[in-house]
Motif scaffolding. Structure first.
Motif, PDB file in Angstrom:
ATOM      1  N   GLY A   1       3.226   3.666  -2.874  1.00 31.24           N
ATOM      2  CA  GLY A   1       3.863   3.460  -4.325  1.00 31.24           C
ATOM      3  C   GLY A   1       2.703   3.866  -5.446  1.00 31.24           C
ATOM      4  O   GLY A   1       1.709   4.329  -4.922  1.00 31.24           O
ATOM      5  N   GLY A   2       3.257   4.099  -6.468  1.00 25.63           N
ATOM      6  CA  GLY A   2       2.273   4.831  -7.535  1.00 25.63           C
ATOM      7  C   GLY A   2       1.515   4.024  -8.279  1.00 25.63           C
ATOM      8  O   GLY A   2       0.486   4.388  -8.826  1.00 25.63           O
ATOM      9  N   LEU A   3       1.468   2.777  -8.232  1.00 26.24           N
ATOM     10  CA  LEU A   3       0.610   1.679  -9.188  1.00 26.24           C
ATOM     11  C   LEU A   3       0.091   0.800  -7.855  1.00 26.24           C
ATOM     12  O   LEU A   3      -0.162  -0.529  -8.170  1.00 26.24           O
ATOM     13  N   THR A   4      -0.535   1.456  -6.936  1.00 25.58           N
ATOM     14  CA  THR A   4      -1.100   0.502  -6.070  1.00 25.58           C
ATOM     15  C   THR A   4      -2.094   1.478  -5.442  1.00 25.58           C
ATOM     16  O   THR A   4      -1.910   2.666  -5.269  1.00 25.58           O
ATOM     17  N   SER A   5      -3.003   0.855  -4.846  1.00 26.57           N
ATOM     18  CA  SER A   5      -3.838   1.879  -3.910  1.00 26.57           C
ATOM     19  C   SER A   5      -3.067   2.263  -2.372  1.00 26.57           C
ATOM     20  O   SER A   5      -2.140   1.525  -2.016  1.00 26.57           O
TER      21      SER A   5
ATOM     22  N   PHE B   1       0.835  -1.164  -0.025  1.00 27.89           N
ATOM     23  CA  PHE B   1      -0.136   0.060  -0.107  1.00 27.89           C
ATOM     24  C   PHE B   1       0.764   1.328  -0.112  1.00 27.89           C
ATOM     25  O   PHE B   1       0.476   2.215   0.678  1.00 27.89           O
TER      26      PHE B   1
END
Lengths: 337, 337, 337, 337
Positions: free
Chosen positions: C101-105, C99
Motif C-alpha cells: 500500500g501507499g502509506l506503509t513501508s 507491507f
C-alpha cells in the motif's frame, strides 16, 4: 599566520546558515582552534536520555560560527582545511529518534506505521587506543571500533536572502554528513554573501556511510582549521580535496539527484584541471568514479563523487591551495587542546 | 570436483533470466570455466561502431547459461564463487548511447532535450601490465588505468512465472553492475525455481561506481567459477562475501529504495551471524556501513551495503561455504584459457 | 461483428503478460463478453478473510485472456473499447495487506517498522442504486458511495522476450489502476509480439485516485469490450480516449518519472493531431493538462496526463476509431449477463 | 469588517517567507484588497523578452506582504479566504526558461544535455469573454482558452528561524502552484511565528495541473481575500476548503512523498471531522481520494489530496469558518478594482 581560538558560549551557538550575526571577523589565511557542541546541543548524556524527553527539536545541530571572512564576495571560493579533529569528551552517543532515520518513515514521507522504539547508545571513547565501545542494548554483544573523527556540518550562508536550518545540506554545504570531512581534507565552498559567513559543527567520533539511523557517534569536538579565500571560481556544489582524492558532494532528493549533481560537478572539475571536453570527462569518470554515500537521512540526501588523484596526471586545483594549507598546517606544530 | 568448460555459440546466448532452456545440468560443487560475450553482443569493434548503427537493441547483454543446478529448489541458496576473471580480448569498449546513462534523460524519465552525441571509446588492454588505455576523443588526453575485471551480471530465474530481461537487476540478481563482483567474491542468491537457472555475463575490464555513462569498459571475458548449493536460507536480496567484507545489494528506483533494501538485508544478516536484535544491528550498521553505489543507469539502480569483517568477531556465513570454496578454488591450480 | 463470450475456468486464468498460451484467437473488430475474477483470485469472501491467511501471493491479480488478435504485429496499435462493466457479485472487498500500500513501508523500500494491522472491508453492492456500502471497522461510521466500475488491469505481452507479472504496470499497460479505465473508454496499446496477446482483469467497483491502501473495492466483473487493430502507429505508452478526453498513462518510479512519460507521450499525440511542434505542444499542455494520479502502490506507479477534447479543435485520433467503436458498441444493444 | 487596500511599490515586494518586515498589521477578520506583481517581477512584456536576457534570477516570484496578523501564535491556524481574483493586465505570459521546468534537466538533477530553446508566449486576456489567446510560435495553431485565475503562492513564515525563498513550497505553503487556489477557496495554514507573516502572489490567469513547463500564464492580479485566525489546531500541511471539496497539499521530492504527506494529512482531517480511526480513514480515502497534481517543476513538488464533501456527511471544519467567510465575502458586495 593568525591563529585564533574560539569556544562559543551556549548563547553564541548558531542553528542556521545565514541569519546569524558573525561571532568574529577573520582574515583569509587564519588558523582557527574551535570547540563544537554535539548535534544534540549537549542534552544527551546517558542511555536514559532518549530523544523525545531530552531533545529540544527547535535547537538541534548547533554550529560554531559564523565567521566573517574579510574580502569574501559572492562567487569567490572559500577553502577550509581541517587540520585536526579531536574528540572533546570521553564518550559519544547515537540515538534512535522516532520518525527520523533511513529505515523508518519520516514526516516528509509519512506512513501510518508506529515509530520504532527510541533508544540511546552511549559509546565510551578511549583516547589512548582511539577506539569506541559499542554495547548492544537488547542483545549480548560488545565491540570496540576505531574512532574516525569527522564533521557532519560545514557550510556558508546561502544565496537569495535565505536562512536555512543547520539540519539540511544543500549547495552551500551544511549537514552533508560525509565521513570524508576528516582531518587532512580541504573543503571548497562557493561564497554566496559578503563575508561568506562560514560555520561548522556536528562532530562525529565515527560514522558509517549513509548514517543509517540518522545519528552517528555524536560528540563535542576540538577542531583546528585553516580558512582561506580564492578569488572567483566558486563551485556550484561543495568540493573536497585531500592528499589522495578529489571529491564533489551533491545533496538533494531522491538520492540519484544528489549523485547527478556531484557527478556533473566533478566533470566540470576534471575539465578545469585537464582541459577535457565534457563528454570525454564523462567517459573517464565512468571508469574511475568512487561513490561513497554520505547521508540518506536528512531532508536532503548527500552523495560523494570521488576520484583517486593517483590515477590521474598531476594537477593543481584552485592554484594548489590544498598543498599550501597542508604546509601551513604542519607549521602549526602539534595541536593540543 | 567436477570441472566443466562451456563456450556458448551465438545461438546459445541467453537474454533473459528465466524463460531460456538450460544449456547444461550441473551438480552442486561443480567448477565452471566459461566464456562470456560482451554486453554489445560483440557488435562494437572500433570507435566507428556507434550505438545507433551497430547495436541490436533487442539482443543486448547476452548471458552464458542458464545452468540447471541439480537439487536446487525455491528457498535454497545458490553460492557462486568467482575464481578468476580474465579479459578475453586485447581491447574493451565503452559507448555513449543516446538516451541511455546516468547524466542524460532516458525513456523511463524523458525530457524534450536532444540526446547527447554518441561516441565509442576503445580501450586497449595490455595483459602484461594489466592496464587499459584511455584516449579522449575531443581533447588531447591519454591515460593508462589499471584493469579491474568484474562481471556486471550474475543471476537466477525470477519467481512468479516471470521472465526478465538481462538488462534490469532486481532481487534475483541480474545486471547489478557492481565492481564488487570480482574474482574472490562469493555471490549468494535465493533460488526461485527448480534448478535455479543460473547464468552470468557482462564482463567489465574496469568500471567506476555508478557506471555513470551506462557502459563500463565492456569486453568478452574468461570466467572460472565454482557453483554450490546451500539448502534453505535463501536471502531476499543478493549477498556477496569475500575475504574481507560482507555485502548486500539492493536494486530499485529511486536510489534510496535500493539502499534501504540492501541495508535491511544486512541487518538481517548481522542478526543471523551475531544474534543481534534488529535495532542493535541497525545501530551497529549506522557506524560501520560502507555504501559504494553500483549502478545509477539501469532501469533499476543498485546500491551495495558493505561491512568490513575485520571490524567484527569471527563468524561463518552460510556454514562457512566461502572459505570452503576459496580452498576448492586453490585446488584448481593456476587457471589458463 | 463477431461477438464471442468467454468465461475462464480457474485453470484458464493468466497471471502474467506474455508467457501464457492464448485462450482464443479473434479477428480485429470482435466484441468480447467476458468475466473476470477479482484480484484476490476469489479467496476473500468475508471480513474474516485477511490477507496473510487467505491469499496465495503467487497467484494474485488473475487475468482473463490472453487473446491472440489475428494480424497484430509489433508496432501496430491495439484498440480496446470498453463497452460495459457490470459488477458480477453483490459485494466487493478492500483489504489492508501487511507491507503493501501507499502509506506503509513495502519490500521494495523497507523500513524496520512493524506492519500495519491487516483488515478486510466488505462493501455490499446494490445494483439498483449502483451504490456500495462502507462500514468502518473500528469507528462508528457507515456511508453509501456511488459505484464506479473500472478495470485495474488491461495490457498486452511485453517486448524483449519478457514475461511480466500482472501486478506491475509498464509501457505494455498492465496494472495501471486508473479510474479512467471505465465503460466508454478506448485504450490504445502498442503491439509488442505477434498476436498482441491481450488480456484484462482486476475489476474495481470503485477506486479513488492513487489507490491509497493498495486495494480498491475489488470484485468479479462482467466485461463487454470491442477489440480492434490499427496497423502501425503503436504508442510508446498506453493511451486512452473517451468522448471528452485524451489521456496518456506513464508508469514508473519515482512518481515524477511516470508523470514525465505520460506528458511526453501526450506532447507527441498533440503533435500528431494538430501538427504542433514539440515546444508549442509543451507550452499548450502546460496550460491544459489534467493529472489525476492512478496508482502510488504498485511496484511501478502510474500517472495520467489528460486533456479535455472540448478545449481543442476537432481531430481524429487513430483514424477516428474511437467514434467507430462507440457506434459499434451501440449496435450491440443493451447488454445483460 | 475592516477592509484595507494595499498595492505594494516595487521596493515593498517580498521574495521570501520569513525574513521580510511586515508591510502592515491587521486584525483577524480583515478583508484585504491587494495587487500582486507577476512571477517575473514584471520584466517580461513581449515575446522578445526571453528569460536569460529579461529576468533577474535573484528576484523572482515577488510576494505582496507579509502581513502581521494580530494575535497569531505558533500552533494557531491562519484561514485565508480568496474572495476574488481578477487579472490586472490584458495579457499574461508563459516562458520556456533554460534548465527549468518538468520536461528538461534542472540544476538539482543535472544532465549533460543542452538546454531547450527559450521562448516566451504572450497570451492576450479578454476580460469580456474571460478567455486567453494561445498562439503557437513554430506551428500554425491558435486557440482561445477559458481563463481560470488562481494564485501560485500563498504562505506564512516557516519555523526554526528559517527564511525561505518564495520559489519553493513546503509545509508553510509557498509556491504550491495548485489550480485549486482559486476564488472561493479557504486556505488553512499553521502559524509558525508570532504574527504569522502571511503573504501571497504569483497570479496565474490559467494553469494546467503539474505546470509542466514551469510557468503558467503568469500575470499581475487583483486579489480580494479575507484573513482570519483560529486559535490552535494548526495543520501540519496546508489545507484548502471550498464549497465542494476538502483538500490537503503536500510538497516534497520525489513526488510520491508529496502525495504521502497530503494523504496522511487528509486521514488526520477525516479523523477530526468524523471520529474515524486512522485505518478506517485510510480505507475510506482509498475509495474517494482525488489526486490532481499541483506542480512537478519547483524544487519541491506539490500534490493535492482532495475529497468531495458531497460524498460525506455534513461536518464543520475549523468551527465552520469557511461558511462564515463565504458569508462575509458576500457582504463585501461586488468587487471592482
Amino acid at each position: 599566520m593568525d591563529h585564533v581560538t574560539f569556544v562559543p558560549t551556549v548563547d553564541q551557538l548558531a542553528y542556521t546558515f545565514g541569519g546569524a550575526a558573525p561571532v568574529m571577523r577573520i582574515k583569509p589565511g587564519t588558523a582557527l582552534t574551535l570547540w563544537t557542541e554535539d548535534a544534540y546541543g549537549g542534552r544527551i548524556t546517558s542511555a536514559a536520555d532518549v530523544a523525545t524527553t531530552a531533545l529540544d527539536t527547535e535547537d538541534l545541530n548547533p554550529q560554531t560560527g559564523p565567521f566573517w571572512i574579510e574580502g569574501a564576495q559572492p562567487g569567490d571560493t572559500l577553502a577550509v582545511h581541517l587540520v585536526d579533529l579531536t574528540p572533546a569528551r570521553t564518550w559519544g552517543a547515537s540515538t534512535l529518534i522516532p520518525f527520523f532515520g533511513g529505515l523508518t518513515s519520516v514526516p516528509a514521507s509519512p506512513t501510518l506505521q508506529d515509530p520504532l522504539p527510541e533508544r540511546t547508545y552511549v559509546y565510551d571513547y578511549d583516547a589512548g587506543t582511539e577506539t569506541l565501545g559499542f554495547s548492544a542494548l537488547a542483545s549480548d554483544f560488545q565491540l570496540r571500533l576505531p574512532s574516525n573523527p569527522m564533521l557532519g556540518t560545514v557550510g556558508v550562508a546561502p544565496a537569495r536572502r535565505e536562512v536555512r536550518t543547520s539540519l539540511v545540506p544543500d549547495y552551500f554545504g551544511g549537514n552533508m554528513d560525509s565521513p570524508e570531512m576528516a582531518a587532512g581534507a580541504t573543503c571548497y565552498l562557493r561564497v554566496n554573501v559578503d563575508g561568506a559567513l562560514f560555520s561548522l559543527g556536528d562532530g562525529h567520533y565515527r560514522q558509517g556511510e549513509g548514517e543509517s539511523c540518522g545519528t552517528a557517534v555524536e560528540g563535542a569536538m576540538h577542531v583546528t582549521a585553516i580558512v582561506d579565500l580564492v578569488k572567483g571560481g566558486g563551485p556550484a556544489w561543495p568540493r573536497i580535496e585531500n592528499d589522495t582524492h578529489l571529491m564533489c558532494i551533491g545533496s538533494g532528493r531522491p538520492l540519484e539527484e544528489a549523485w547527478r549533481a556531484g557527478q556533473v560537478e566533478m566533470i566540470g572539475w576534471l575539465g578545469e584541471l585537464y582541459g577535457l571536453d565534457r563528454l570525454d570527462a564523462y567517459q573517464l569518470l565512468t571508469q574511475i568514479s568512487e561513490v561513497p554515500i554520505a547521508n540518506v537521512v536528512d531532508t536532503n540526501y548527500s552523495a560523494v563523487t570521488k576520484v583517486d588523484k593517483r590515477l590521474l596526471p598531476n594537477a593543481s586545483a584552485f592554484g594548489g591551495i590544498h598543498d599550501e594549507m597542508r604546509r601551513a598546517a604542519r607549521s602549526l606544530g602539534s595541536i593540543s587542546y
